[in-house]
Design a protein around this motif. Structure first.
Motif, short mmCIF file in Angstrom:
data_model
loop_
_atom_site.label_atom_id
_atom_site.label_comp_id
_atom_site.label_asym_id
_atom_site.label_seq_id
_atom_site.Cartn_x
_atom_site.Cartn_y
_atom_site.Cartn_z
N GLN A 119 0.81 -1.22 0.00
CA GLN A 119 0.00 0.00 0.00
C GLN A 119 0.84 1.27 0.00
N SER A 120 2.07 1.16 -0.50
CA SER A 120 2.90 2.36 -0.67
C SER A 120 3.94 2.07 -1.75
N ALA A 121 4.47 3.11 -2.34
CA ALA A 121 5.49 2.95 -3.38
C ALA A 121 6.74 2.29 -2.79
N HIS A 122 7.11 2.67 -1.57
CA HIS A 122 8.29 2.12 -0.92
C HIS A 122 8.17 0.60 -0.74
N ASP A 123 7.01 0.16 -0.21
CA ASP A 123 6.80 -1.27 0.00
C ASP A 123 6.72 -2.03 -1.32
N ALA A 124 6.09 -1.42 -2.32
CA ALA A 124 5.97 -2.06 -3.62
C ALA A 124 7.33 -2.27 -4.26
N VAL A 125 8.17 -1.24 -4.20
CA VAL A 125 9.51 -1.32 -4.81
C VAL A 125 10.37 -2.34 -4.08
N THR A 126 10.37 -2.30 -2.74
CA THR A 126 11.18 -3.24 -1.95
C THR A 126 10.75 -4.68 -2.20
N THR A 127 9.43 -4.91 -2.21
CA THR A 127 8.89 -6.25 -2.45
C THR A 127 9.26 -6.75 -3.85
N ALA A 128 9.09 -5.87 -4.85
CA ALA A 128 9.39 -6.24 -6.24
C ALA A 128 10.88 -6.55 -6.41
N PHE A 129 11.72 -5.76 -5.77
CA PHE A 129 13.18 -5.97 -5.85
C PHE A 129 13.57 -7.33 -5.26
#
Length: 461
Positions: free
Chosen positions: A413-423
């Motif tokens: 539910q945030s850009a930070h979490d999305a990017v970290t998870t995707a990485f």
């Protein structure tokens, strides 16, 4: 300080009846108000929400009356004419009252057209690729030394440009919402890139209404004007079968040769419009992907109608830099490429993004769904996506669509979490693609903020 006091006094003076009312105080609304004031209208701007401080200052500097946080209906319903922001839908209660009273409603581009003088307009519309194609046409014009302005839906108000810095040529990105309230707006060159289901919530969920809206771009054109369109788009060609047009038609195609217009054959783009013919290898295009071959053909034709020489067209097509938030390369972190395609606010845009990717990807999807049919991208997702990271408040529809297609689907539910998870899900030699297929308003102000937050999060890795 005295000037500010005088301006505030003006704003609190008794409201006068009649005149030009501008509904909505965003970029287009403020631009319309400034142009209207300059041309002698009695202007009043009304916004139901809050105005950006920079827009307030512009209104004050131009002695334009305004209100925010609500509408004074008595004042608005006594208007001679209303300029309606493209963001305000017909189902809005105030708009219904305005229509019931029969007050003329126009769009900001109509007002700009009214005062553009002898200047030429190249107007670009379509469901996808508008910003890229508009920017490419503008880039070709600049390379060729033409004195042009880039206006419209791309970010700078057409009306404000006409008021403050008029040009002999306007290259304008035009949305269906802007076309809905035109009366006499007539571009010298119109470009229709494609039509796919989008914004149906604004068109009574009837695709035909949306198609008709897009075709308004040509309704006032004459035999002196040009209509550039995608011959490979079945929606466009079927609609054209029902119309009798007296316009110079210039199609572009990747499937067939055309006598006039553009086509691609054996990896060569052929342009044939005026006396001069242009040929160019698609491998020299700065923009990659099949969809961008369509965009480049459309831009090349538009440039040719303006009399731009083939050498300049070739140079510009080779040197164009893609736009922020549109398949924008951000960085490579430990062998993983990060691509920002935040401008992909519908499924069709995400299809184009996946189609142009040449490596496996972790796809970041989600936001405010506009009636998406995810089956459209199912095959590409199956072929190119190893995991999906959802970035939105309600991701049920994405899970339902892809549960049998992709093994891993994660909610964030945030850009930070999305990017970290995707990485963490991506491997060296793969990509993380933000191409949400949805609007951004659940977590962000707009797609630009979503893209910026994505890029900030990538830099923090």
């Amino acid at each position: 300080m005295n000037d500010d006091k005088n301006n505030y006094a003006l704003l609190s003076s008794p409201l006068r009846a009649g005149g030009l009312i501008v509904l909505g105080g965003g970029e287009s609304g403020v631009g319309a108000a400034i142009l209207g004031k300059q041309k002698g209208y009695n202007v009043f701007l009304s916004d139901g929400g809050s105005l950006k401080e920079s827009y307030k200052q512009e209104l004050l500097a131009n002695n334009i009356e305004f209100e925010e946080g609500g509408h004074t209906e008595e004042k608005i319903l006594s208007a001679d004419e209303i300029v309606k922001s493209p963001g305000i839908p017909e189902k809005n209660e105030l708009v219904k009252k305005i229509r019931a009273k029969g007050i003329p409603v126009i769009s900001e581009i109509e007002l700009a057209y009214r005062f553009k003088g002898d200047s030429k307009i190249v107007a670009i519309t379509g469901s996808n690729g508008k910003s890229t194609t508009t920017s490419l046409i503008y880039h070709i014009c600049k390379v060729a030394g033409l004195d042009a302005a880039l206006v419209g839906n791309i970010g700078y108000s057409f009306a404000k440009q006409v008021a403050e810095d008029p040009k002999p040529l306007y290259v304008a990105e035009i949305s269906s919402f802007q076309l809905d309230d035109i009366k006499e707006f007539r571009p010298d060159v119109s470009v229709l890139l494609n039509i796919t289901e989008d914004h149906l919530d604004r068109y009574e969920y009837k695709f035909e209404n949306y198609i008709n809206s897009k075709f308004k771009i040509i309704e006032n054109q004459t035999e002196d004007d040009y209509f550039i369109y995608n011959l490979d788009d079945e929606v466009i060609t079927k609609k054209l079968e029902t119309l009798t047009l007296h316009i110079n038609q210039l199609p572009f195609s990747m499937k067939q040769e055309v006598k006039k217009g553009a086509y691609i054959k054996a990896d060569q783009m052929m342009l044939k419009i005026q006396e001069e013919r242009v040929s160019m290898s698609i491998y020299d295009f700065a923009l990659k992907g099949i969809h961008n071959q369509h965009n480049t053909m459309a831009a090349g034709i538009a440039a040719s109608t303006l009399g731009i020489r083939k050498e300049k067209i070739r140079e510009a097509v080779k040197t164009f830099e893609s736009l922020e938030h549109r398949m924008e390369y951000v960085a490579t972190v430990r062998g993983v490429d990060f691509i920002n395609d935040s401008k992909a606010t519908n499924v069709n845009s995400t299809w184009y993004a996946l189609e142009s990717l040449k490596k496996p990807a972790v796809l970041i999807l989600g936001g405010v769904d506009k009636g998406n049919d995810y089956s459209f991208i199912e095959d590409l997702v199956k072929d190119r996506v190893k995991a999906i990271v959802c970035m939105g408040l309600d991701n049920k529809k994405i899970h339902a669509a892809f549960k049998d297609v992709v093994k891993t689907i994660v909610d964030t539910q945030s850009a930070h979490d999305a990017v970290t998870t995707a990485f963490n899900l991506a491997s060296k030699g793969e990509a993380v693609l933000l191409s949400p297929a949805c609007a951004s308003f659940d977590l962000f102000k707009n797609y630009e903020e979503r893209g910026k937050k994505f890029k900030e999060a990538v830099k923090e890795l």
